[in-house]
Design a protein around this motif. Structure first.
Motif, short mmCIF file in Angstrom:
data_model
loop_
_atom_site.label_atom_id
_atom_site.label_comp_id
_atom_site.label_asym_id
_atom_site.label_seq_id
_atom_site.Cartn_x
_atom_site.Cartn_y
_atom_site.Cartn_z
N MET A 151 0.94 4.10 -2.84
CA MET A 151 0.68 5.52 -2.58
C MET A 151 1.77 6.39 -3.17
O MET A 151 1.49 7.46 -3.76
CB MET A 151 0.58 5.76 -1.07
CG MET A 151 -0.64 5.16 -0.42
SD MET A 151 -0.52 5.29 1.39
CE MET A 151 -1.89 4.25 1.88
N TRP B 214 0.83 -1.22 0.00
CA TRP B 214 0.00 0.00 0.00
C TRP B 214 0.87 1.26 0.00
O TRP B 214 0.60 2.21 -0.75
CB TRP B 214 -0.95 0.02 1.20
CG TRP B 214 -2.28 -0.60 0.91
CD1 TRP B 214 -2.74 -1.83 1.31
CD2 TRP B 214 -3.34 -0.03 0.11
NE1 TRP B 214 -4.00 -2.04 0.83
CE2 TRP B 214 -4.40 -0.96 0.09
CE3 TRP B 214 -3.48 1.17 -0.58
CZ2 TRP B 214 -5.59 -0.72 -0.59
CZ3 TRP B 214 -4.68 1.42 -1.26
CH2 TRP B 214 -5.70 0.48 -1.26
N LYS C 146 -10.61 1.01 -0.77
CA LYS C 146 -10.02 2.02 0.11
C LYS C 146 -8.75 1.48 0.75
O LYS C 146 -8.63 0.27 0.99
CB LYS C 146 -11.00 2.40 1.22
CG LYS C 146 -12.28 3.06 0.74
CD LYS C 146 -13.19 3.38 1.91
CE LYS C 146 -14.48 4.05 1.42
NZ LYS C 146 -15.35 4.47 2.53
N ALA C 147 -7.82 2.37 1.05
CA ALA C 147 -6.66 1.98 1.84
C ALA C 147 -7.14 1.56 3.23
O ALA C 147 -8.10 2.14 3.76
CB ALA C 147 -5.67 3.14 1.95
N TYR D 42 1.26 5.11 8.54
CA TYR D 42 0.61 6.33 8.09
C TYR D 42 1.23 7.56 8.76
O TYR D 42 1.31 8.63 8.16
CB TYR D 42 -0.89 6.29 8.37
CG TYR D 42 -1.68 5.34 7.48
CD1 TYR D 42 -1.13 4.82 6.31
CD2 TYR D 42 -2.99 4.98 7.80
CE1 TYR D 42 -1.85 3.96 5.50
CE2 TYR D 42 -3.73 4.12 6.99
CZ TYR D 42 -3.15 3.60 5.84
OH TYR D 42 -3.86 2.76 5.04
N CYS E 217 -5.97 7.37 -1.27
CA CYS E 217 -6.46 6.32 -0.35
C CYS E 217 -7.94 6.01 -0.56
O CYS E 217 -8.46 5.04 0.01
CB CYS E 217 -6.21 6.73 1.09
SG CYS E 217 -4.46 6.79 1.52
N TRP F 169 -10.52 7.68 0.47
CA TRP F 169 -11.26 7.90 1.71
C TRP F 169 -12.24 9.06 1.56
O TRP F 169 -11.92 10.07 0.93
CB TRP F 169 -10.30 8.23 2.86
CG TRP F 169 -9.39 7.12 3.27
CD1 TRP F 169 -9.64 5.78 3.21
CD2 TRP F 169 -8.07 7.25 3.84
NE1 TRP F 169 -8.57 5.08 3.70
CE2 TRP F 169 -7.59 5.95 4.09
CE3 TRP F 169 -7.26 8.35 4.15
CZ2 TRP F 169 -6.33 5.70 4.64
CZ3 TRP F 169 -6.01 8.11 4.71
CH2 TRP F 169 -5.55 6.80 4.95
#
Length: 272
Positions: free
Chosen positions: A102, A98, A179-180, A190, A223, A225
């Motif tokens: 990103m 992930w 979604k992440a 993160y 992500c 979101w």
């Protein structure tokens, strides 16, 4: 940013990326053929996988190319690359995949097609789309050309690449974007990632609103979101103590409480 055709249709095979990380850790340099000889990454006289794998590893922020003259490349591990090589050298953890994804979507070091799809394209493509819509979108944004989508879908559907993360699910022609993860095990990764983005996109600033942060970095879009997801993740990250969130102001303000270099070494601590 990596150009539209940097990959030459090659996919980012994790075992090949692992070879580049080892090569970088040994402080070596060479031309493409020499790197091929040392790493085993296939390379012919004029074409092969070495340039693409170097570019993928750069776009994923695992390495930077320290020297790039007269055909010589000297890759050097980033803080992210160092801890990946130490803890997850074959990039098999979902979290590693992930974070690499990103980075591939960033507007500075990432790949143009990935940034166009996952950052800019969020509001246009949505969560569900098909292969034709994806290709037509890329053509509309980047101009006509042969197979603008390239190996992007293969990257997220091949177990030798980044299927594990589940960034995309492809069912025949249908594509679903996920979604992440919003789980506590990702709070440290993160934290490191947010600090790095602040250092990169807001150098010298210790505070930034969440709107300014996303406008510059596109992280919440990458992500996938929504606002509620973002607030949940920020709450989760804040509990680790490296980032502070001021909720008295609207929009919320992110405050940097540490250097990213101090947090990268911790990103695997909470993984089961």
């Amino acid at each position: 940013m990596l150009p539209i055709n940097f990959h030459k249709t090659f996919m980012p095979e994790r075992r090949l990326i692992a070879s580049i990380l080892e090569y970088a850790a040994e402080d070596k340099e060479g031309n493409f053929q020499e790197i091929s000889g040392e790493t085993g990454i296939p390379m012919g006289k004029s074409s092969g996988k070495v340039p693409a794998i170097l570019d993928y590893a750069t776009g994923m922020n695992l390495i930077i190319i320290e020297k790039k003259t007269t055909g010589i490349r000297k890759p050097r591990l980033t803080n992210f690359g160092e801890i990946v090589l130490e803890e997850d050298p074959f990039l098999s953890e979902d979290m590693t995949q992930w974070l690499a994804h990103m980075n591939m979507c960033r507007s500075d070091i990432g790949a143009l097609a990935w940034h166009t799809v996952f950052a800019i394209g969020r509001s246009i493509l949505g969560t569900n789309f098909n292969k034709a819509q994806l290709e037509n979108y890329l053509v509309s944004m980047l101009g006509a050309g042969k197979d603008r989508t390239g190996p992007m879908l293969g990257m997220y559907t091949d177990s030798a690449a980044f299927q594990g993360a589940g960034v995309l699910v492809v069912d025949n022609e249908k594509i679903t974007r996920n979604k992440a993860p919003m789980i506590d095990a990702f709070a440290l990764p993160y934290s490191a990632y947010m600090l790095l983005l602040m250092e990169t996109f807001f150098p010298g600033d210790n505070q930034v609103t969440i709107n300014e942060f996303n406008d510059k970095t596109n992280w919440f879009d990458i992500c996938h979101w929504n606002q509620s997801d973002t607030e949940n993740v920020l709450n989760m990250v804040e509990r680790k103590g490296f980032v502070s969130i001021d909720r008295q102001m609207q929009p919320w303000i992110i405050e940097r409480m540490a250097d990213s270099s101090d947090v990268w070494t911790k990103i695997y601590h909470d993984l089961a």
